[in-house]
Design a protein around this motif. Structure first.
Motif, short mmCIF file in Angstrom:
data_model
loop_
_atom_site.label_atom_id
_atom_site.label_comp_id
_atom_site.label_asym_id
_atom_site.label_seq_id
_atom_site.Cartn_x
_atom_site.Cartn_y
_atom_site.Cartn_z
N SER A 35 7.50 8.61 -11.94
CA SER A 35 6.61 7.77 -11.15
C SER A 35 6.13 6.58 -11.93
N ASN A 36 5.06 5.95 -11.43
CA ASN A 36 4.64 4.64 -11.90
C ASN A 36 3.18 4.67 -12.30
N LYS A 37 2.91 4.61 -13.60
CA LYS A 37 1.51 4.67 -13.99
C LYS A 37 1.16 3.70 -15.10
N MET A 67 6.06 0.00 -17.22
CA MET A 67 6.34 1.30 -16.64
C MET A 67 7.38 2.01 -17.50
N THR A 68 7.03 3.14 -18.01
CA THR A 68 7.95 3.86 -18.87
C THR A 68 8.41 5.14 -18.20
N GLU A 69 9.58 5.63 -18.60
CA GLU A 69 10.13 6.83 -18.00
C GLU A 69 9.42 8.06 -18.54
N GLY A 70 9.28 9.09 -17.71
CA GLY A 70 8.65 10.32 -18.15
C GLY A 70 7.54 10.74 -17.21
N HIS A 71 6.66 11.61 -17.71
CA HIS A 71 5.60 12.19 -16.89
C HIS A 71 4.71 11.12 -16.27
N ALA A 72 4.42 10.06 -17.04
CA ALA A 72 3.51 9.03 -16.55
C ALA A 72 4.08 8.27 -15.37
N LEU A 73 5.36 8.38 -15.12
CA LEU A 73 6.00 7.61 -14.06
C LEU A 73 6.21 8.42 -12.77
N GLU A 74 5.65 9.60 -12.69
CA GLU A 74 5.95 10.51 -11.58
C GLU A 74 5.17 10.20 -10.30
N GLU A 75 3.98 9.63 -10.42
CA GLU A 75 3.09 9.56 -9.27
C GLU A 75 3.62 8.68 -8.15
N PHE A 76 4.10 7.50 -8.46
CA PHE A 76 4.53 6.57 -7.43
C PHE A 76 5.74 7.10 -6.64
N PRO A 77 6.85 7.52 -7.30
CA PRO A 77 7.96 8.08 -6.52
C PRO A 77 7.57 9.34 -5.74
N THR A 78 6.70 10.17 -6.32
CA THR A 78 6.27 11.37 -5.61
C THR A 78 5.59 11.01 -4.30
N LYS A 79 4.69 10.04 -4.36
CA LYS A 79 4.00 9.61 -3.14
C LYS A 79 4.97 8.92 -2.18
N PHE A 80 5.94 8.18 -2.73
CA PHE A 80 6.92 7.51 -1.88
C PHE A 80 7.67 8.52 -1.03
N PHE A 81 8.12 9.61 -1.64
CA PHE A 81 8.89 10.60 -0.89
C PHE A 81 8.01 11.37 0.08
N LEU A 121 12.72 -7.43 -19.01
CA LEU A 121 13.30 -6.31 -18.27
C LEU A 121 12.34 -5.86 -17.17
N CYS A 122 12.88 -5.66 -15.98
CA CYS A 122 12.06 -5.33 -14.81
C CYS A 122 11.19 -4.11 -15.07
N PRO A 123 9.86 -4.23 -14.90
CA PRO A 123 8.98 -3.08 -15.16
C PRO A 123 9.09 -1.99 -14.11
N GLY A 124 9.68 -2.29 -12.95
CA GLY A 124 9.79 -1.29 -11.90
C GLY A 124 11.15 -0.64 -11.81
N ARG A 125 11.95 -0.76 -12.88
CA ARG A 125 13.34 -0.31 -12.81
C ARG A 125 13.49 1.20 -12.60
N PHE A 126 12.60 2.00 -13.19
CA PHE A 126 12.72 3.45 -13.04
C PHE A 126 12.36 3.88 -11.63
N PHE A 127 11.31 3.29 -11.07
CA PHE A 127 10.95 3.60 -9.70
C PHE A 127 12.06 3.17 -8.74
N ALA A 128 12.58 1.95 -8.92
CA ALA A 128 13.61 1.44 -8.02
C ALA A 128 14.86 2.32 -8.06
N SER A 129 15.29 2.69 -9.26
CA SER A 129 16.48 3.53 -9.39
C SER A 129 16.26 4.87 -8.71
N ARG A 130 15.11 5.48 -8.97
CA ARG A 130 14.80 6.78 -8.37
C ARG A 130 14.72 6.67 -6.86
#
Length: 331
Positions: free
Chosen positions: A191-193, A1-15, A271-280
Motif C-alpha cells: 500500500s501507500n503510506k 512510497m516504498t515497497e513493504g508493509h508501509a505500502l499496504e493501506e492504499f491498495p487494500t482500500k482500493f480493492f 522515479l514515479c512515487p506511485g509505481r508500487f501502487f500502480a503495478s499492484r
C-alpha cells in the motif's frame, strides 16, 4: 512510497472499493442473457476511476460530484493543450472544465466533515499541513486535484492495454489464471503510506552527447518509447506483445527480456512515487477480471493501434475503443 508493509493501506482500500463496482456489474450481467458486450476502454475506465476516487476521496465525495469522472476524462483529453502554453482565450472550454473540477474540490474541502469524512488520512494531513502553512484553500485544492489526476491517469490505459493484449494472444488468459490461482487476493499486499521527494532529472555539469551540449542544471527529458521498441535491446519482436519475453530462452535474434531495461515509471530521483501502487492495482485488477469472467473480443474486433498523434505526459491510449463480450465463468 516504498515497497513493504508501509505500502499496504492504499491498495487494500482500493480493492475494498473495487468489490462493490464488480458486484454492481455482476447484477447487470445477471439481468441480461448470460453475457454482455461493452466498450473495453470505457468499461475499464469507469470501474478503475470510480474505485480509485472512492479510495482516495471517499464515497461521499463522488456522490456529491456525480459528473466529476466525466470532467476528469475531458481533462485527460485536454491536457496536452494546456502543455502547449496556448492563451486562455483559445482554450475557454478546457479552462472552464478544469476550473469546475477545482471548484468541486474546494466545495468538498469546505464541507469536508460531511463530504470527505472517509478520504485517505494522508489527504487530510497534507491539506491540513498546507493550510497551516498559510496556503489558500484554492491552491491546496489544486494540489489535491493534481494528486487525484496522478492516481487515475495511467492505471486505466495500462489496464486497457494489458487486457487487450491478453485477449489478442491465444491461450494467454488461461495461463494467467493458472499462474495466479493460488496467489490471487482481493485485499492486496502492498500500500501507500510513506513519501519520498520527487525531483526532475537535471544535468549536473555541462556535457556533450552525440554532438549536443547539455548545459548544467538544464532539465533533461528522455523519450522512453524508442527505448522500449529498440530491437537491439529486445530483439526482432520488439514491437510485439510476447508474454514469455522475460522468461524465454535467449537466442541471437530473440533475447530474453531484462526487466532492468524496462522504464515505465521513469528513473533516477524522478522515479514515479506511485509505481508500487500502480503495478499492484493494474496486475491484480486484471487477474481478478480473468478469474471472475470469460472475456473475449467481440466478433470483428482486433487489437487497436496506439494513438501516437495525441501528445501526452503519460501512457498513450488506443486510436479507437474495442468491443468485448463478458460472461460469468463457470468454476
Amino acid at each position: 512510497m516504498t515497497e513493504g508493509h508501509a505500502l499496504e493501506e492504499f491498495p487494500t482500500k482500493f480493492f475494498q472499493c473495487l468489490t462493490p463496482e464488480i458486484q454492481q456489474f455482476d447484477r447487470e450481467l445477471a439481468q441480461g442473457v448470460g453475457s454482455v458486450t461493452v466498450n473495453l476502454r470505457e468499461w475499464i475506465r469507469t470501474i478503475v476511476y470510480t474505485a480509485a476516487t472512492v479510495t482516495m476521496m471517499g464515497r461521499e465525495f463522488l456522490d456529491d460530484q456525480p459528473d466529476i469522472l466525466d470532467r476528469l476524462w475531458r481533462f485527460d483529453a485536454d491536457f496536452f493543450r494546456f502543455a502547449t502554453g496556448s492563451p486562455k482565450s483559445l482554450l475557454r472550454k478546457e479552462h472552464a472544465n478544469r476550473d469546475n473540477i477545482i471548484a468541486a474540490f474546494e466545495r468538498t474541502y469546505k464541507h469536508r466533515e460531511t463530504l470527505r469524512p472517509n478520504q485517505m488520512w494522508w489527504v487530510t494531513e497534507r491539506e491540513q499541513l498546507m493550510e497551516d502553512g498559510g496556503m489558500s484553500v484554492h491552491d491546496l485544492c489544486i494540489i489535491t486535484f493534481g494528486v487525484w489526476v496522478a492516481v487515475n491517469a495511467n492505471s486505466s490505459p495500462a489496464t486497457f492495454w494489458l487486457l487487450a493484449h491478453i485477449l489478442s494472444t491465444p491461450g494467454a488468459a488461461d495461463r494467467i489464471r493458472k499462474e495466479t490461482a493460488s496467489a490471487l487476493r482481493t485485499d492486496g499486499t502492498i500500500s501507500n503510506k510513506s513519501y519520498e521527494p520527487v525531483h526532475p532529472p537535471s544535468q549536473i555539469d555541462d556535457t556533450t552527447i552525440g554532438g549536443y551540449t547539455l548545459k548544467k542544471d538544464a532539465i533533461v527529458m528522455c523519450p522512453i518509447v524508442p527505448h522500449h521498441l529498440d530491437a537491439d535491446i529486445w530483439g526482432a519482436d520488439a514491437n510485439e506483445f510476447v508474454p514469455d519475453r522475460f522468461i524465454r530462452d535467449s537466442s541471437r535474434f530473440l533475447p530474453r527480456g531484462d526487466e532492468k531495461q524496462v522504464r515505465p515509471f521513469g528513473g533516477g530521483v524522478s522515479l514515479c512515487p506511485g509505481r508500487f501502487f500502480a503495478s499492484r492495482q493494474v496486475m491484480s485488477f486484471v487477474a481478478i477480471l480473468l478469474h471472475q469472467y470469460d472475456i473475449e473480443m467481440a466478433l470483428g474486433e482486433k487489437l487497436p493501434e496506439i494513438d501516437m498523434k495525441t501528445p501526452l505526459v503519460g501512457m498513450s491510449g488506443p486510436m479507437n475503443d474495442v468491443r468485448i463480450t463478458i460472461t460469468n465463468r463457470v468454476r
